[in-house]
Each structure stands twice: as C-alpha cells, then as structure tokens.
Design a protein around this motif. Structure first.
Motif, PDB file in Angstrom:
ATOM      1  N   PHE A  27       0.851  -1.191   0.000  1.00 51.55           N
ATOM      2  CA  PHE A  27       0.000   0.000   0.000  1.00 51.55           C
ATOM      3  C   PHE A  27       0.887   1.242   0.000  1.00 51.55           C
ATOM      4  N   GLU A  29       0.216   5.344   0.229  1.00 51.25           N
ATOM      5  CA  GLU A  29      -0.748   6.429   0.384  1.00 51.25           C
ATOM      6  C   GLU A  29      -0.015   7.755   0.234  1.00 51.25           C
ATOM      7  N   LEU A  31       0.836  10.159   2.031  1.00 49.37           N
ATOM      8  CA  LEU A  31       0.894  10.331   3.480  1.00 49.37           C
ATOM      9  C   LEU A  31       2.361  10.342   3.884  1.00 49.37           C
ATOM     10  N   GLY A  73      -6.414   4.676   1.726  1.00 55.48           N
ATOM     11  CA  GLY A  73      -6.164   5.375   2.938  1.00 55.48           C
ATOM     12  C   GLY A  73      -7.083   6.591   3.141  1.00 55.48           C
ATOM     13  N   ASN A  74      -6.918   7.134   4.325  1.00 52.85           N
ATOM     14  CA  ASN A  74      -7.732   8.287   4.705  1.00 52.85           C
ATOM     15  C   ASN A  74      -7.606   9.428   3.691  1.00 52.85           C
ATOM     16  N   TRP A  99      -4.563  14.119   7.025  1.00 52.53           N
ATOM     17  CA  TRP A  99      -3.268  14.038   7.718  1.00 52.53           C
ATOM     18  C   TRP A  99      -2.695  15.411   8.044  1.00 52.53           C
ATOM     19  N   ASN A 174     -12.634   4.206   1.467  1.00 47.97           N
ATOM     20  CA  ASN A 174     -11.734   3.716   2.516  1.00 47.97           C
ATOM     21  C   ASN A 174     -12.344   3.943   3.893  1.00 47.97           C
ATOM     22  N   GLU A 175     -12.378   2.913   4.697  1.00 49.97           N
ATOM     23  CA  GLU A 175     -12.772   3.000   6.116  1.00 49.97           C
ATOM     24  C   GLU A 175     -13.955   3.953   6.334  1.00 49.97           C
ATOM     25  N   TRP A 180     -13.358   9.323  11.959  1.00 51.17           N
ATOM     26  CA  TRP A 180     -12.221  10.151  11.535  1.00 51.17           C
ATOM     27  C   TRP A 180     -12.185  10.332  10.018  1.00 51.17           C
ATOM     28  N   HIS A 244      -9.276  -4.472   7.856  1.00 48.81           N
ATOM     29  CA  HIS A 244      -8.073  -3.722   8.260  1.00 48.81           C
ATOM     30  C   HIS A 244      -7.725  -4.085   9.696  1.00 48.81           C
ATOM     31  N   TYR A 246      -4.380  -3.317  12.749  1.00 46.63           N
ATOM     32  CA  TYR A 246      -3.016  -2.957  13.176  1.00 46.63           C
ATOM     33  C   TYR A 246      -2.862  -3.388  14.626  1.00 46.63           C
ATOM     34  N   GLU A 294      -5.320  -3.601   4.593  1.00 51.71           N
ATOM     35  CA  GLU A 294      -4.413  -2.875   5.504  1.00 51.71           C
ATOM     36  C   GLU A 294      -4.133  -3.795   6.678  1.00 51.71           C
ATOM     37  N   TRP A 298       1.468  -1.131  14.070  1.00 54.22           N
ATOM     38  CA  TRP A 298       1.504   0.341  14.044  1.00 54.22           C
ATOM     39  C   TRP A 298       1.266   0.853  15.457  1.00 54.22           C
ATOM     40  N   LEU A 318       4.064   8.645  10.809  1.00 55.44           N
ATOM     41  CA  LEU A 318       3.891   7.182  10.929  1.00 55.44           C
ATOM     42  C   LEU A 318       5.193   6.429  10.641  1.00 55.44           C
ATOM     43  N   ALA A 350       0.407  -2.629   5.138  1.00 60.32           N
ATOM     44  CA  ALA A 350       0.311  -1.172   5.131  1.00 60.32           C
ATOM     45  C   ALA A 350       1.426  -0.621   6.011  1.00 60.32           C
ATOM     46  N   GLN A 351       2.335   0.109   5.393  1.00 59.11           N
ATOM     47  CA  GLN A 351       2.389   0.440   3.980  1.00 59.11           C
ATOM     48  C   GLN A 351       3.742  -0.042   3.437  1.00 59.11           C
TER      49      GLN A 351
END
Ligand code: AHR
Length: 502
Positions: A27, A29, A31, A73-74, A99, A174-175, A180, A244, A246, A294, A298, A318, A350-351
């Motif tokens: 992945f 992103e 980011l 991703g976000n 982000w 995504n999500e 968030w 997903h 983590y 994902e 993390w 991250l 991820a990632q």
C-alpha cells in the motif's frame, strides 16, 4: 527440563487452496514520506530520469510486490483525482485534511501507474466516496481504462498516455465506518453509495473487480452489523470485502503481543461467516472474497506524530521503527493469511515505504530494510503455490490477554510446478527452542535446501540508517530430513523458513 516438541503432518492432498499472489500486496498512500521522499525524490543520487528512487525500486523488487493499493487510505476520502493529472506546473497544492499536510500533487495517477510498472505491480486503485461520489468514480475509471473516443480517455491520451492503464481492482472508498474519515457514513448510506458507484463503474468497464469497505477494525462498535448491511446493498456488485487491522505492544507484554495473530485469525473467520450469511440470505451462488488491504504493526510513532507541525509537505509521519519482536508478529500474521488462502485473495501490508513500512529511506540518503521486511520478503518469494492444510500439534501457553496460544505458528506451501515445499514457522517461546517434527512421507525424495532463521537476543533490536543490518536472517538453521520426517530446532523467539525440494 526437556525441550518442548511440536508436530506437523503434511500431505500434498491436504489443501486449503491455490494462493492468490496478491496476498503479498502492499500500500502506498499520499501520506508522510511514502510518496515524496520515499518512492519519489528527484535530485537524489539514485533517482531515475522521472525522479523515482532506484534504490527503493530495487528493495521492492527483492520482495516481489504483486499489487499496490493507492492513493489512500484516509487521504483518498478528500482527494480530487483531477488535481493529479495534466501539466505538473498547473496542478494545485491542496490541504490534506486527513493528515493535516499540504499535498503538492506532483505525483498523480499517471506518474504512479508508470512507477508501479517499474516494480511490476498491479495497482489497486481507491476512489473517493468521502467527499465525492458516483460521477468522479466513473470518470476516473473512464480516464484510466477506456481506450479512446470519450472526454476522459482522450484527456488521458492528451496527457501522453495512449494505452489505457487497464486497472483491474478498485476499492470503493476507505474505512467509511470511521468517524475520523472525511465523509464518514452509516452502513446504509455507504452501502447504497457503494452499490450505485459500483454499478456505473462496471458499466464503464465490465472487466473491473471491486472491493467494498468492511469495518476499519474488529474493535469498531458497528463491526459485524456494518459488514452485513454493506453486503446487503452490494453483494451482487462487488467481488471482495475489505478488512483492516493494526497491532501494537503497548503494555510491553511480548507473550500477549505475539498472540495477536489469533485475533487476526478470529477476525477473518468472523468476516467469512458474515459474508456467507449474506450469501445464504440472498440465495446466492457467488462467494464473497476478502481483501485484507491494511494490516501491520503500528504504534511506535503515535507519540512522535502528535508533535509534528501541521500543513507541511511530506513530514515524517507514521515512521515506526520496527523491532525484532514486530517481525515475529508480522511473520505470524503472514502465516494467518496463508491459512485463509481460500478466501483471502488480496492482502496489503500497510504500507510500503517510510510510512509504517518494511522499507525506510533518508531524504538524500540511504534506503534500508526494516526487521519486518524479512518475513514479508520470505513469504512473498517462497510462498507461491498451494497453501497446504497441515495438522499441527503444539504445546500451548496462556498470556495475560490470551489463553491456549500455540507456541508454534506454522503453515506450509507446496508448489507442484517447482516441486518445492516450504514450511513457515514462528516459535513464540521466550525461553527455549522448540523441536519440530514434520511428517512429509508423502513428499518422497524431498530434502532440505535451506533453513532460514530470523532470531535475535534483543527483542527490541531494530535496523536503522546507522545500523541497517542488526536484524537479518541467516541460513544456518539445523533442519534435516530423516526417514520422511523433517526435524528442526526452532530457536526461541524465531521466524523460520524451511525450504525443501526434490
Ligand atoms: O495506513 C494508515 C491509515 O490507517 C490509513 O490511511 C487508514 O485507512 C487507516 O486508518
């Protein structure tokens, strides 16, 4: 005290199924330093004529990453894909609200697709179902996949890309269950939107396959209901549902930490059950597959990220520095994915670069392999073929958070074509080695080619720019075959790859 023992029985015909190589996906992103400073850094000594770092490409090629999810991703839930096409000098700089950074849009769809080609990866393209919707999604499919003779396909050609990108796999947002998320939705709101977007995206290109958003984690309050509702709307329109997860070792309890693959295993089992419930409800003949798009460790970077200045380009977000114990959990998670190879058809670590990633870079400096690089690379390189369904007997332990945790986490992959058999095994025992005896009498004539081991006396050891090779595998494992049985001592706290062939 005698050494603990574990047993496996392996047979060519005890099979879970053919492994879709895309379970070794990753992945990237928009980011942190994933794109800018990660894969792309014009002016770096290793940059190619397009500004892409060759040293990073080489490391990705070592792993062999078949599919890469992009651009989030976000991030994707606030992204206008049109900002990333056409002359670079005319592209807008935008605030990325996900982000709290500034996105310069120097890399967009065509640049990323060209880069993905250089690492021989397919792209799993996500569309924005946060701030945008059906129209933008179908236009992006047209821009990427339609040959010519329409507004968006001709625009692509005018941007110098004659051949369509022919992107097969697309994520419907995504999500979307997460508060968030920009444009967070209820399951019904998302389900309806995803269904309608899916319908018209497939009208533009019927060859595509689609991934609907499952929950952003097993711990979400809406988990399970979310999956059931979303699938109720989308079952006939999508091929895969996402998962997903983590993990982190926040309490510094390694015995519980290494047991977290049991959580992943239960998560997959539950999502399969929900998919099959909807299948039954709809009297459908279609099987829903899973895209674990994902997954990783993390937690290391959480505190550092709180201190970053907002609204900068490519800050070091991250940037988890992974330890040896993280590599053991990542190895266990890979084994868990392999054990569900019949239903998990795509999985994305991820990632990939800098952002919670197996590969790290310094701006203007080196690129190196984090600890988690090794189990990922081993699984991708040696884990192609048929996922076997071994019978395993392992002694177990109880930790603060889990009971009945097998010390041995293991599975095996058989390649009929190559005539190879590979055993992947983690010994989670913090105190002593584990004697493994694997019955391979059905694999007449197979001998050990190599027994790779990742071990380290310091569970917190990490690879850094200054010491990139503190945690590296060796091939001095002692596995051997005697009378149709593999015998190996798996050192305490170790990741093992026992490679056999005719
Ligand atoms: O991978 C980092 C972030 O984790 C992704 O942007 C998001 O989808 C998830 O919450």
């Amino acid at each position: 005290m005698s050494t603990k023992q574990a047993k496996m029985i392996l047979e060519k015909d005890f099979r879970i199924g053919e492994i879709d190589k895309r379970i070794y996906g990753s992945f990237i992103e928009h980011l942190g330093r994933a794109v800018y400073g990660g894969i792309y850094e014009p002016g770096h000594p290793a940059a190619d004529e397009n500004g892409f770092r060759r040293d990073v490409i080489d490391l990705i090629n070592e792993i062999g990453v078949p599919i890469i999810r992009y651009p989030g991703g976000n991030f994707v839930s606030g992204y206008n894909w049109e900002d990333g096409i056409g002359p670079v000098g005319q592209r807008p700089k935008r605030l990325d609200l996900a982000w709290r950074t500034v996105e310069p849009n120097v890399i967009g769809t065509n640049e990323f697709m060209a880069w993905a080609k250089s690492v021989q990866a397919e792209v799993n393209m996500a569309v924005n179902l946060g701030t945008r919707g059906i129209d933008d999604a179908r236009n992006l499919v047209e821009y990427c996949n339609h040959p010519s003779g329409s507004y968006w396909s001709d625009l692509r050609i005018s941007h110098g890309v004659r051949e369509p990108h022919a992107i097969k796999t697309w994520c419907l947002g995504n999500e979307m269950d997460g508060p968030w998320q920009i444009g967070h939705k209820t399951a019904d709101e998302y389900g309806r939107l995803a269904q309608e977007a899916a319908k018209v995206m497939k009208w533009v290109d019927p060859a595509i396959e689609l991934v609907a958003c499952g929950s952003s984690g097993r711990g979400m309050a809406t988990y399970a209901d979310w999956e059931a509702t979303v699938l109720d709307h989308t079952y006939h329109h999508v091929e895969l549902l996402s998962l997903h997860t983590y993990y982190g070792n926040r309490t510094d309890d390694i015995r519980s930490y290494l047991a977290k693959s049991l959580d992943m295993d239960a998560f997959i089992g539950e999502v399969i059950a929900i998919c099959d419930y909807v299948k039954a409800k709809k009297r459908s003949k279609k099987t829903m597959y899973l895209s674990f798009d994902e997954w990783n460790v993390w937690y290391h970077s959480h505190e550092a990220d709180k201190k970053l200045e907002p609204w900068t380009v490519a800050p070091p977000q991250l940037e988890d520095v992974y330890t040896f114990e993280d590599a053991l959990l990542v190895g266990s998670m890979l084994i868990t994915l392999l054990r569900h190879a019949d239903r998990v058809k795509i999985a994305c670590m991820a990632q990939l670069v800098n952002v919670i990633a197996p590969i790290m870079t310094e701006n203007g400096g080196a690129a190196w392999r984090q600890t988690i690089f090794y189990p990922y690379m081993h699984a991708s390189v040696y884990g192609r073929g048929i996922a076997l369904n071994p019978i395993i007997y392992s002694p177990k332990y109880d930790s603060k958070e889990y009971t009945d945790v097998p010390y041995l986490e293991a599975t095996a992959v058989y390649s009929e074509e190559e005539e190879t058999l590979t055993i992947f095994a983690v010994n989670k025992d913090t105190e002593e080695g584990l004697l493994l005896e694997a019955d391979i009498r059905g694999f007449a004539g197979y001998r050990v080619v190599e027994h790779l081991v990742l071990e380290n006396p310091d569970v917190k050891a990490a690879n850094t720019a200054a010491a990139p090779d503190r945690v590296v595998p060796h091939n001095r494992g002692n596995a051997g075959v005697k009378d149709g049985y593999v015998q190996a001592l798996l050192p305490k706290l170790s990741w093992n790859v026992i490679r056999l062939s005719q």
